[in-house]
Write a protein that holds these residues in place. Structure first.
Motif, short mmCIF file in Angstrom:
data_model
loop_
_atom_site.label_atom_id
_atom_site.label_comp_id
_atom_site.label_asym_id
_atom_site.label_seq_id
_atom_site.Cartn_x
_atom_site.Cartn_y
_atom_site.Cartn_z
N GLU A 73 40.86 -26.11 -1.20
CA GLU A 73 39.65 -25.50 -1.72
C GLU A 73 38.48 -26.49 -1.66
O GLU A 73 38.66 -27.70 -1.83
N THR A 131 30.07 -19.54 -4.78
CA THR A 131 30.87 -19.41 -3.57
C THR A 131 31.79 -20.61 -3.44
O THR A 131 31.37 -21.75 -3.56
N TRP A 163 43.79 -15.23 -3.92
CA TRP A 163 43.00 -16.09 -4.80
C TRP A 163 43.49 -15.90 -6.23
O TRP A 163 43.77 -14.77 -6.66
N ARG A 192 42.92 -17.40 -10.43
CA ARG A 192 42.04 -18.09 -11.40
C ARG A 192 42.91 -18.71 -12.48
O ARG A 192 43.92 -18.13 -12.90
N LEU A 250 33.84 -9.68 -7.37
CA LEU A 250 34.46 -10.60 -6.42
C LEU A 250 34.34 -10.06 -5.00
O LEU A 250 34.55 -8.87 -4.76
N VAL A 266 35.77 -11.34 -1.20
CA VAL A 266 36.55 -12.31 -0.44
C VAL A 266 36.39 -12.01 1.04
O VAL A 266 36.42 -10.85 1.46
N SER A 276 38.73 -18.96 4.34
CA SER A 276 38.42 -17.84 3.47
C SER A 276 37.37 -18.29 2.48
O SER A 276 37.24 -19.48 2.18
N SER A 277 36.60 -17.34 1.97
CA SER A 277 35.65 -17.67 0.92
C SER A 277 35.76 -16.65 -0.20
O SER A 277 36.10 -15.49 0.03
N LEU A 278 35.50 -17.12 -1.41
CA LEU A 278 35.47 -16.28 -2.60
C LEU A 278 34.07 -16.36 -3.18
O LEU A 278 33.59 -17.43 -3.50
N TYR A 286 39.70 -22.19 -9.59
CA TYR A 286 40.06 -21.13 -8.66
C TYR A 286 40.89 -21.73 -7.52
O TYR A 286 40.52 -22.76 -6.95
N CYS A 304 43.25 -20.93 -3.89
CA CYS A 304 43.65 -20.01 -2.83
C CYS A 304 45.11 -20.28 -2.47
O CYS A 304 45.62 -21.40 -2.67
#
Lengths: 115, 111
Positions: free
Chosen positions: B6, B20, B34, B36, B61, B63, B72-74, B87, B89
């Protein structure tokens, strides 16, 4: 529905002592696993089980034993505690989704200090 | 292992702003999840995106997944103080395969 229950929440041990961290789930999940979480190290997989009677080693299994006599329970045993085992331990369980993904449900954690 | 990494390690934003965080991985995957983690608590599953999906939404959210870049992005929109957490992944080949976690992104939302 309690989910994943870990006991105890906190424990202090002396070097060389043994103990068992308990993990129980009531979701009829086949897969269960144990992780430890240390600052700056993320979560590391200790042992896992894909069903009753089946266990296997993860990334950091040394110093730990597990057994899976029932679907519900997956205890983690510390054979001879060492200060390096001071950590927060998480138990998780899962049932694969329809697409085959392994979505984990975690317990609240057990914080272990070894003096 | 299938571990994701991450980025950034830590992120601090004002309430109401968007957050982000990114995840990179090294091998082919079937899906990416993902999670938390609130301070002192266990991880909680947020969202799963399959390898044949490019974007997925769940509430605030969003993704994205780019398998060609193995990333990947959150995105958390309109962040709240309650979003303060770490957070993680978890890229996966699917099935009963184990999930491996990195060190996470620690998000702080300032009220």
């Amino acid at each position: 529905n309690a989910g994943v229950t870990q006991t105890p929440k906190f424990q202090v041990l002396k070097t060389g002592q043994s103990m068992t961290l308990q993990c129980a789930q009531d979701m009829n999940h086949e897969y269960m696993s144990w992780y430890r979480q240390d600052p700056g190290m993320g979560l590391r997989l200790i042992h896992y089980s894909v069903g009753a009677g089946i266990t296997d080693q993860g990334e950091v299994p040394n110093g730990y034993n597990v057994s899976r006599s029932t679907t519900e329970d997956f205890p983690l045993r510390l054979l001879s505690a060492a200060p390096s085992q001071t950590s927060v331990y998480f138990c998780a369980s899962s049932y694969p989704t329809g697409s085959g993904a392994n979505v984990l449900t975690f317990g609240a954690g057990s914080r272990l200090t070894v003096l | 292992s299938q571990q994701g990494e991450e980025d950034p390690q830590a992120l601090s934003i004002q309430e109401g702003e968007n957050a982000t965080m990114n995840c990179s991985y090294k091998t082919s995957i079937n899906n990416l999840q993902w999670y938390r983690q609130n301070s002192g608590r266990g991880l909680v599953h947020l969202i799963l995106i399959r390898s044949n999906e490019r974007e997925k939404h769940s509430g605030r959210l969003r993704v994205t997944l780019d398998t060609s870049k193995k990333s990947s992005s959150l995105l958390i929109t309109a962040s709240r103080a309650a979003d303060t957490a770490s957070y993680f992944c978890a890229p996966s080949k699917g099935g009963a395969n184990n999930l491996f976690f990195g060190t996470g992104t620690r998000l702080t939302v300032i009220p």
